[in-house]
Every structure is written in C-alpha cells, then in structure tokens.
Design a protein around this motif. Structure first.
Motif, PDB file in Angstrom:
ATOM      1  N   THR A  89     -16.578   4.334 -11.798  1.00  0.00           N
ATOM      2  CA  THR A  89     -16.614   4.190 -10.351  1.00  0.00           C
ATOM      3  C   THR A  89     -18.035   4.029  -9.813  1.00  0.00           C
ATOM      4  O   THR A  89     -18.213   3.549  -8.705  1.00  0.00           O
ATOM      5  N   SER A  90     -19.045   4.368 -10.592  1.00  0.00           N
ATOM      6  CA  SER A  90     -20.416   4.276 -10.075  1.00  0.00           C
ATOM      7  C   SER A  90     -20.807   2.833  -9.762  1.00  0.00           C
ATOM      8  O   SER A  90     -21.527   2.587  -8.793  1.00  0.00           O
ATOM      9  N   LEU A  91     -20.322   1.871 -10.532  1.00  0.00           N
ATOM     10  CA  LEU A  91     -20.591   0.460 -10.229  1.00  0.00           C
ATOM     11  C   LEU A  91     -19.901   0.077  -8.920  1.00  0.00           C
ATOM     12  O   LEU A  91     -20.487  -0.610  -8.082  1.00  0.00           O
ATOM     13  N   LEU A  92     -18.684   0.546  -8.737  1.00  0.00           N
ATOM     14  CA  LEU A  92     -17.963   0.261  -7.501  1.00  0.00           C
ATOM     15  C   LEU A  92     -18.693   0.864  -6.305  1.00  0.00           C
ATOM     16  O   LEU A  92     -18.781   0.238  -5.251  1.00  0.00           O
ATOM     17  N   VAL A  93     -19.246   2.055  -6.467  1.00  0.00           N
ATOM     18  CA  VAL A  93     -20.011   2.696  -5.390  1.00  0.00           C
ATOM     19  C   VAL A  93     -21.171   1.810  -4.959  1.00  0.00           C
ATOM     20  O   VAL A  93     -21.372   1.573  -3.767  1.00  0.00           O
ATOM     21  N   SER A  94     -21.930   1.284  -5.920  1.00  0.00           N
ATOM     22  CA  SER A  94     -23.088   0.464  -5.546  1.00  0.00           C
ATOM     23  C   SER A  94     -22.643  -0.814  -4.837  1.00  0.00           C
ATOM     24  O   SER A  94     -23.285  -1.255  -3.882  1.00  0.00           O
ATOM     25  N   LYS A  95     -21.525  -1.387  -5.264  1.00  0.00           N
ATOM     26  CA  LYS A  95     -21.024  -2.596  -4.591  1.00  0.00           C
ATOM     27  C   LYS A  95     -20.526  -2.270  -3.188  1.00  0.00           C
ATOM     28  O   LYS A  95     -20.707  -3.052  -2.250  1.00  0.00           O
ATOM     29  N   MET A  96     -19.916  -1.114  -3.028  1.00  0.00           N
ATOM     30  CA  MET A  96     -19.462  -0.688  -1.698  1.00  0.00           C
ATOM     31  C   MET A  96     -20.648  -0.412  -0.784  1.00  0.00           C
ATOM     32  O   MET A  96     -20.613  -0.736   0.403  1.00  0.00           O
ATOM     33  N   GLN A  97     -21.711   0.191  -1.324  1.00  0.00           N
ATOM     34  CA  GLN A  97     -22.900   0.481  -0.511  1.00  0.00           C
ATOM     35  C   GLN A  97     -23.540  -0.818  -0.016  1.00  0.00           C
ATOM     36  O   GLN A  97     -23.955  -0.901   1.140  1.00  0.00           O
ATOM     37  N   LYS A  98     -23.607  -1.825  -0.884  1.00  0.00           N
ATOM     38  CA  LYS A  98     -24.152  -3.121  -0.460  1.00  0.00           C
ATOM     39  C   LYS A  98     -23.301  -3.720   0.654  1.00  0.00           C
ATOM     40  O   LYS A  98     -23.825  -4.257   1.625  1.00  0.00           O
ATOM     41  N   ALA A  99     -21.983  -3.612   0.518  1.00  0.00           N
ATOM     42  CA  ALA A  99     -21.079  -4.133   1.549  1.00  0.00           C
ATOM     43  C   ALA A  99     -21.256  -3.369   2.863  1.00  0.00           C
ATOM     44  O   ALA A  99     -21.244  -3.963   3.942  1.00  0.00           O
ATOM     45  N   ALA A 100     -21.442  -2.051   2.783  1.00  0.00           N
ATOM     46  CA  ALA A 100     -21.635  -1.237   3.990  1.00  0.00           C
ATOM     47  C   ALA A 100     -22.936  -1.606   4.694  1.00  0.00           C
ATOM     48  O   ALA A 100     -22.991  -1.688   5.925  1.00  0.00           O
ATOM     49  N   GLU A 101     -23.993  -1.848   3.910  1.00  0.00           N
ATOM     50  CA  GLU A 101     -25.272  -2.266   4.495  1.00  0.00           C
ATOM     51  C   GLU A 101     -25.108  -3.598   5.222  1.00  0.00           C
ATOM     52  O   GLU A 101     -25.637  -3.787   6.309  1.00  0.00           O
ATOM     53  N   LYS A 102     -24.358  -4.505   4.602  1.00  0.00           N
ATOM     54  CA  LYS A 102     -24.112  -5.809   5.209  1.00  0.00           C
ATOM     55  C   LYS A 102     -23.335  -5.663   6.518  1.00  0.00           C
ATOM     56  O   LYS A 102     -23.586  -6.385   7.471  1.00  0.00           O
ATOM     57  N   GLU A 103     -22.425  -4.689   6.558  1.00  0.00           N
ATOM     58  CA  GLU A 103     -21.629  -4.424   7.760  1.00  0.00           C
ATOM     59  C   GLU A 103     -22.444  -3.667   8.813  1.00  0.00           C
ATOM     60  O   GLU A 103     -22.030  -3.577   9.960  1.00  0.00           O
ATOM     61  N   TYR A 145     -10.028  -2.504  -7.896  1.00  0.00           N
ATOM     62  CA  TYR A 145     -10.788  -1.611  -8.764  1.00  0.00           C
ATOM     63  C   TYR A 145     -11.220  -2.352 -10.027  1.00  0.00           C
ATOM     64  O   TYR A 145     -12.377  -2.304 -10.423  1.00  0.00           O
ATOM     65  N   GLY A 146     -10.284  -3.043 -10.645  1.00  0.00           N
ATOM     66  CA  GLY A 146     -10.584  -3.769 -11.881  1.00  0.00           C
ATOM     67  C   GLY A 146     -11.635  -4.846 -11.689  1.00  0.00           C
ATOM     68  O   GLY A 146     -12.462  -5.089 -12.570  1.00  0.00           O
ATOM     69  N   MET A 147     -11.612  -5.489 -10.525  1.00  0.00           N
ATOM     70  CA  MET A 147     -12.576  -6.553 -10.225  1.00  0.00           C
ATOM     71  C   MET A 147     -13.873  -5.987  -9.622  1.00  0.00           C
ATOM     72  O   MET A 147     -14.785  -6.742  -9.325  1.00  0.00           O
ATOM     73  N   MET A 148     -13.888  -4.658  -9.428  1.00  0.00           N
ATOM     74  CA  MET A 148     -15.039  -3.997  -8.797  1.00  0.00           C
ATOM     75  C   MET A 148     -15.376  -4.666  -7.459  1.00  0.00           C
ATOM     76  O   MET A 148     -16.523  -4.963  -7.153  1.00  0.00           O
ATOM     77  N   ASN A 149     -14.329  -4.909  -6.656  1.00  0.00           N
ATOM     78  CA  ASN A 149     -14.479  -5.578  -5.369  1.00  0.00           C
ATOM     79  C   ASN A 149     -14.846  -4.552  -4.295  1.00  0.00           C
ATOM     80  O   ASN A 149     -13.987  -4.022  -3.591  1.00  0.00           O
ATOM     81  N   GLY A 150     -16.138  -4.277  -4.207  1.00  0.00           N
ATOM     82  CA  GLY A 150     -16.636  -3.274  -3.265  1.00  0.00           C
ATOM     83  C   GLY A 150     -16.311  -3.584  -1.828  1.00  0.00           C
ATOM     84  O   GLY A 150     -16.017  -2.684  -1.036  1.00  0.00           O
ATOM     85  N   GLU A 151     -16.351  -4.873  -1.455  1.00  0.00           N
ATOM     86  CA  GLU A 151     -16.064  -5.249  -0.069  1.00  0.00           C
ATOM     87  C   GLU A 151     -14.629  -4.905   0.316  1.00  0.00           C
ATOM     88  O   GLU A 151     -14.383  -4.357   1.384  1.00  0.00           O
ATOM     89  N   LYS A 152     -13.677  -5.213  -0.559  1.00  0.00           N
ATOM     90  CA  LYS A 152     -12.264  -4.935  -0.249  1.00  0.00           C
ATOM     91  C   LYS A 152     -11.985  -3.434  -0.225  1.00  0.00           C
ATOM     92  O   LYS A 152     -11.254  -2.953   0.635  1.00  0.00           O
ATOM     93  N   VAL A 153     -12.548  -2.696  -1.172  1.00  0.00           N
ATOM     94  CA  VAL A 153     -12.314  -1.248  -1.209  1.00  0.00           C
ATOM     95  C   VAL A 153     -12.939  -0.594   0.030  1.00  0.00           C
ATOM     96  O   VAL A 153     -12.329   0.262   0.657  1.00  0.00           O
ATOM     97  N   LEU A 154     -14.126  -1.035   0.403  1.00  0.00           N
ATOM     98  CA  LEU A 154     -14.773  -0.507   1.606  1.00  0.00           C
ATOM     99  C   LEU A 154     -13.949  -0.852   2.843  1.00  0.00           C
ATOM    100  O   LEU A 154     -13.741   0.004   3.714  1.00  0.00           O
ATOM    101  N   ALA A 155     -13.468  -2.079   2.917  1.00  0.00           N
ATOM    102  CA  ALA A 155     -12.651  -2.497   4.063  1.00  0.00           C
ATOM    103  C   ALA A 155     -11.397  -1.625   4.173  1.00  0.00           C
ATOM    104  O   ALA A 155     -11.005  -1.232   5.276  1.00  0.00           O
TER     105      ALA A 155
END
Length: 104
Positions: free
Chosen positions: A16-30, A85-95
C-alpha cells in the motif's frame, strides 16, 4: 494539521505504500491538504488511536476486516476497489475516499 486524514490498511503495510505516494500526488494536484498513510492490519488499532483518520480504507486482501471495523468505528470504512488497487490508481482511490467523506 492536514484537512483530511486517510488511513490505508493492508496485510503487511508494504504494497500500500506505493498507492499512498500516488494518492498524495493526486491530492497535491487537487489542492487538498491530505495526510495519507498505510499500516499493517496488525497495527491498525494503534494507528487509529494515534492518528484519528477521517476514513479507513482496506486493501482487498483484508476486506474480511470490514465488518469488524465498521462495528467499532464512527468513521467511514471502505474496501479499495480491487482493480484500482492492482493498478495502483491513486487518483481513483483518492476520488473514492473524497466522495465517501463528502470532500468536493
């Protein structure tokens, strides 16, 4: 302090740590000040008490814990979509987290 805190739980806290970093990038963009962190299922209760997240998101591999957390917590508890989760799609999980919390 962050506007929203999102806690992710998985079996060991590693995948999940990779997903966290992708979600953080998406949150910064938002432009939303969000603290996102991951923890292992074995440490979830301690982290809940320590961090007081606004939402708890479970990795698909620990979905069996959903009803247990829902019965104990007064915050939203969601299972992360397996494909996202499998695709590590941080934007979708954050959304999904923001939608559940009523952000934007």
């Amino acid at each position: 302090m962050a506007e929203k805190t999102i806690m992710l739980v998985c079996a060991a806290g590693m995948s999940t740590s990779l997903l966290v970093s992708k979600m953080q990038k998406a949150a910064e963009k938002e432009g939303v000040d969000t603290e996102i962190f991951a923890t292992a299922a074995s440490d979830a209760t301690n982290k809940l008490e320590e961090k007081h997240p606004d939402i708890l998101m479970l990795g698909p591999q620990v979905r069996y814990m959903e009803s247990n957390f829902k019965s104990k917590l007064d915050i939203p508890v969601e299972v992360i979509n397996m494909q996202d989760y499998g695709m590590m799609n941080g934007e979708k999980v954050l959304a999904e987290a923001f939608k559940t919390m009523g952000v934007k």
